[in-house]
Design a protein around this motif. Sequence first.
Motif, mmCIF file in Angstrom:
data_model
loop_
_atom_site.group_PDB
_atom_site.id
_atom_site.type_symbol
_atom_site.label_atom_id
_atom_site.label_comp_id
_atom_site.label_asym_id
_atom_site.label_seq_id
_atom_site.Cartn_x
_atom_site.Cartn_y
_atom_site.Cartn_z
ATOM 1 N N VAL A 1 -2.177 -2.849 -8.225
ATOM 2 C CA VAL A 1 -1.915 -2.759 -6.782
ATOM 3 C C VAL A 1 -2.975 -3.542 -6.013
ATOM 4 O O VAL A 1 -2.670 -4.303 -5.093
ATOM 5 C CB VAL A 1 -1.872 -1.291 -6.331
ATOM 6 C CG1 VAL A 1 -1.752 -1.200 -4.810
ATOM 7 C CG2 VAL A 1 -0.701 -0.566 -6.984
ATOM 8 N N ARG A 2 -4.231 -3.363 -6.390
ATOM 9 C CA ARG A 2 -5.319 -4.071 -5.704
ATOM 10 C C ARG A 2 -5.257 -5.576 -5.962
ATOM 11 O O ARG A 2 -5.586 -6.380 -5.086
ATOM 12 C CB ARG A 2 -6.667 -3.506 -6.151
ATOM 13 C CG ARG A 2 -6.878 -2.049 -5.747
ATOM 14 C CD ARG A 2 -8.247 -1.538 -6.202
ATOM 15 N NE ARG A 2 -8.436 -0.141 -5.832
ATOM 16 C CZ ARG A 2 -8.134 0.880 -6.624
ATOM 17 N NH1 ARG A 2 -7.639 0.663 -7.829
ATOM 18 N NH2 ARG A 2 -8.321 2.131 -6.216
ATOM 19 N N ARG A 3 -4.854 -5.964 -7.162
ATOM 20 C CA ARG A 3 -4.725 -7.390 -7.460
ATOM 21 C C ARG A 3 -3.663 -8.038 -6.576
ATOM 22 O O ARG A 3 -3.843 -9.143 -6.059
ATOM 23 C CB ARG A 3 -4.355 -7.592 -8.938
ATOM 24 C CG ARG A 3 -5.482 -7.353 -9.915
ATOM 25 C CD ARG A 3 -6.476 -8.492 -9.959
ATOM 26 N NE ARG A 3 -5.894 -9.716 -10.432
ATOM 27 C CZ ARG A 3 -5.805 -10.081 -11.721
ATOM 28 N NH1 ARG A 3 -6.270 -9.269 -12.662
ATOM 29 N NH2 ARG A 3 -5.284 -11.239 -12.065
ATOM 30 N N SER B 1 -10.276 -7.598 -3.347
ATOM 31 C CA SER B 1 -10.868 -7.674 -2.014
ATOM 32 C C SER B 1 -11.537 -6.348 -1.688
ATOM 33 O O SER B 1 -11.049 -5.275 -2.069
ATOM 34 C CB SER B 1 -9.791 -7.975 -0.961
ATOM 35 O OG SER B 1 -9.174 -9.225 -1.197
ATOM 36 N N ALA B 2 -12.648 -6.427 -0.965
ATOM 37 C CA ALA B 2 -13.387 -5.208 -0.619
ATOM 38 C C ALA B 2 -12.558 -4.279 0.262
ATOM 39 O O ALA B 2 -12.752 -3.066 0.241
ATOM 40 C CB ALA B 2 -14.694 -5.582 0.082
ATOM 41 N N ASP B 3 -11.609 -4.834 1.025
ATOM 42 C CA ASP B 3 -10.786 -4.012 1.914
ATOM 43 C C ASP B 3 -9.777 -3.158 1.162
ATOM 44 O O ASP B 3 -9.171 -2.252 1.755
ATOM 45 C CB ASP B 3 -10.039 -4.902 2.911
ATOM 46 C CG ASP B 3 -10.985 -5.640 3.841
ATOM 47 O OD1 ASP B 3 -12.093 -5.122 4.069
ATOM 48 O OD2 ASP B 3 -10.616 -6.725 4.337
ATOM 49 N N ASP B 4 -9.583 -3.438 -0.127
ATOM 50 C CA ASP B 4 -8.523 -2.757 -0.879
ATOM 51 C C ASP B 4 -9.064 -1.794 -1.924
ATOM 52 O O ASP B 4 -8.311 -1.344 -2.798
ATOM 53 C CB ASP B 4 -7.622 -3.801 -1.569
ATOM 54 C CG ASP B 4 -7.014 -4.773 -0.584
ATOM 55 O OD1 ASP B 4 -6.683 -4.336 0.530
ATOM 56 O OD2 ASP B 4 -6.893 -5.964 -0.917
ATOM 57 N N ILE C 1 -6.886 2.561 -1.657
ATOM 58 C CA ILE C 1 -5.481 2.275 -1.332
ATOM 59 C C ILE C 1 -4.994 3.339 -0.363
ATOM 60 O O ILE C 1 -4.577 4.427 -0.757
ATOM 61 C CB ILE C 1 -4.596 2.244 -2.585
ATOM 62 C CG1 ILE C 1 -5.186 1.293 -3.615
ATOM 63 C CG2 ILE C 1 -3.176 1.836 -2.219
ATOM 64 C CD1 ILE C 1 -5.263 -0.138 -3.143
ATOM 65 N N GLN C 2 -5.059 3.037 0.909
ATOM 66 C CA GLN C 2 -4.617 3.990 1.914
ATOM 67 C C GLN C 2 -4.153 3.223 3.142
ATOM 68 O O GLN C 2 -4.863 2.356 3.653
ATOM 69 C CB GLN C 2 -5.749 4.944 2.299
ATOM 70 C CG GLN C 2 -5.311 6.059 3.249
ATOM 71 C CD GLN C 2 -6.446 7.052 3.487
ATOM 72 O OE1 GLN C 2 -7.557 6.867 3.029
ATOM 73 N NE2 GLN C 2 -6.143 8.102 4.224
ATOM 74 N N LYS D 1 0.827 -1.211 0.000
ATOM 75 C CA LYS D 1 0.000 0.000 0.000
ATOM 76 C C LYS D 1 0.861 1.261 0.000
ATOM 77 O O LYS D 1 0.511 2.263 -0.644
ATOM 78 C CB LYS D 1 -0.925 -0.004 1.214
ATOM 79 C CG LYS D 1 -2.140 -0.901 1.073
ATOM 80 C CD LYS D 1 -3.101 -0.709 2.224
ATOM 81 C CE LYS D 1 -4.376 -1.507 2.020
ATOM 82 N NZ LYS D 1 -5.355 -1.293 3.111
ATOM 83 N N ALA D 2 1.976 1.236 0.723
ATOM 84 C CA ALA D 2 2.845 2.404 0.775
ATOM 85 C C ALA D 2 3.367 2.759 -0.607
ATOM 86 O O ALA D 2 3.385 3.933 -1.015
ATOM 87 C CB ALA D 2 3.999 2.149 1.744
ATOM 88 N N VAL D 3 3.799 1.746 -1.354
ATOM 89 C CA VAL D 3 4.288 1.990 -2.711
ATOM 90 C C VAL D 3 3.126 2.285 -3.649
ATOM 91 O O VAL D 3 3.222 3.154 -4.532
ATOM 92 C CB VAL D 3 5.102 0.773 -3.198
ATOM 93 C CG1 VAL D 3 5.559 0.972 -4.636
ATOM 94 C CG2 VAL D 3 6.299 0.535 -2.293
ATOM 95 N N GLY D 4 2.007 1.572 -3.469
ATOM 96 C CA GLY D 4 0.858 1.763 -4.345
ATOM 97 C C GLY D 4 0.292 3.169 -4.277
ATOM 98 O O GLY D 4 -0.109 3.738 -5.309
ATOM 99 N N GLU D 5 0.252 3.744 -3.089
ATOM 100 C CA GLU D 5 -0.228 5.119 -2.949
ATOM 101 C C GLU D 5 0.587 6.083 -3.804
ATOM 102 O O GLU D 5 0.047 6.967 -4.474
ATOM 103 C CB GLU D 5 -0.153 5.548 -1.485
ATOM 104 C CG GLU D 5 -1.294 5.070 -0.620
ATOM 105 C CD GLU D 5 -1.232 5.660 0.780
ATOM 106 O OE1 GLU D 5 -1.933 6.655 1.026
ATOM 107 O OE2 GLU D 5 -0.472 5.135 1.611
#
Length: 430
Positions: A62-64, A416-419, A422-423, A42-46
């Motif tokens: 990123v979500r995948r 996933s619903a949690d993703d 991206i934070q 998540k840190a890199v994805g943001e």
Amino acid sequence: MSQDPHRKSATARQTAELLRSVISQQRVPYTNQAGALIDAVKAVGEQLIAANPVELAVGNIVRRVLHIIREEDLSLTTAAISGINLSAVSDDEDDGDRDDRPVLSAAAVAAAARSTLRPPSLHTLLEDMPDSAAVPHTSSSGGDSEGKSKCEHLLFSNPLDNSSVILSGISVLYLICLTRLELSCQSADKSSRTRKLKHDVIEAVNELIQDITTCHEQIAEQAVEHIHQNSRTVLEFLCAAKEKKRSFRVFVAEGAPRYQGHLLAKELVARGLQTTLITDSAVFAMISRVNMVIVGAHVVMANGGVVAPIGLNMVALAAQKHAVPFVVLAGSHKLCPLYPHNPEVLLNELRSPSELLDFGEFSDCMDFGSGTTSPLLHVVNPTFDYVPPKLVSLFITDTGGHNPSYMYRLIADYYSADDLVIQRKPTTGN
């Protein structure tokens, strides 16, 4: 009429490769290994998403990857629980073969667990025992033998025959040793599980990279089922149909202002396909002569709507008017779990006016010499259109053909619903 499809696939692939490198270099703690990997991704994805918010394929990848981490962690946890159950069944079968040693009851085990909270002193463990169960202290060898037999009787006697549970110090110490052995095994299992989690996640990301690389070919394999515009995916799709001896003619809109249609028409002719190049404004006049409209996509939203190159909404409306099927080709990395109304979605970007006008020729219309606070001529050059799902007849991905109403189910398998956002979770100081 669209952005360079090679660059799009390369962006998705390079994003996956970067996240794979992040995962392989991430030091995983003893506990919550999946959480550490998720936070790192998540840190890199943001940062990647913030650098180019219009390129939704970056966020998709990123979500995948986050979904892969969650799935692999769940798989390992399920396997570990199954292993414990299998081990318990195996142990029960072994104990059944030993008829000379009855199994301690649940009450006895619970009493032993409570007794471990006290210091493991033999006097402490035996002080509450009835006098009739106490072992006599004798110095003769016969007394030692008798005491040993009584201890064995206390250790292996059925506790259900007594009004209270009686455990000897030997049995409790035996249980303590077993507990320490289990904790040691669990420590080794966790260390092994940590290494396996990273290994399985990296293997799954490798499969994702392979799918991105080969998505065009996998979509092209379905051409023979649908062949009786302009991206590499469409090009491969049409050429695959030609190779399978399907006879057809392709009408290509020129795709102003970047004129990507010119390049597509040239490649189709080079591969031996009959091609007709038309202007964008001639689409409505010519669409009654075609049997199917095939287009590429920038991204497919969760509701089945399509963010596509500019002008395709007009083409979709013309196809609906003339009852011509409107087919969208998109790799799985272009499937986005977000909806068009989500604040994270930036549906469009404006390109340079120089693609429309020559500044030298129109400079007098765009300067500030008239004394007003703004130029008289404004040039707007958007990149994308939004095509609602009601205008789409069929989606063809690397997993097959799907109706627009099914896309949300297909997308739910990849994310996933949690993703969805991206934070990272905010860290609180001490």
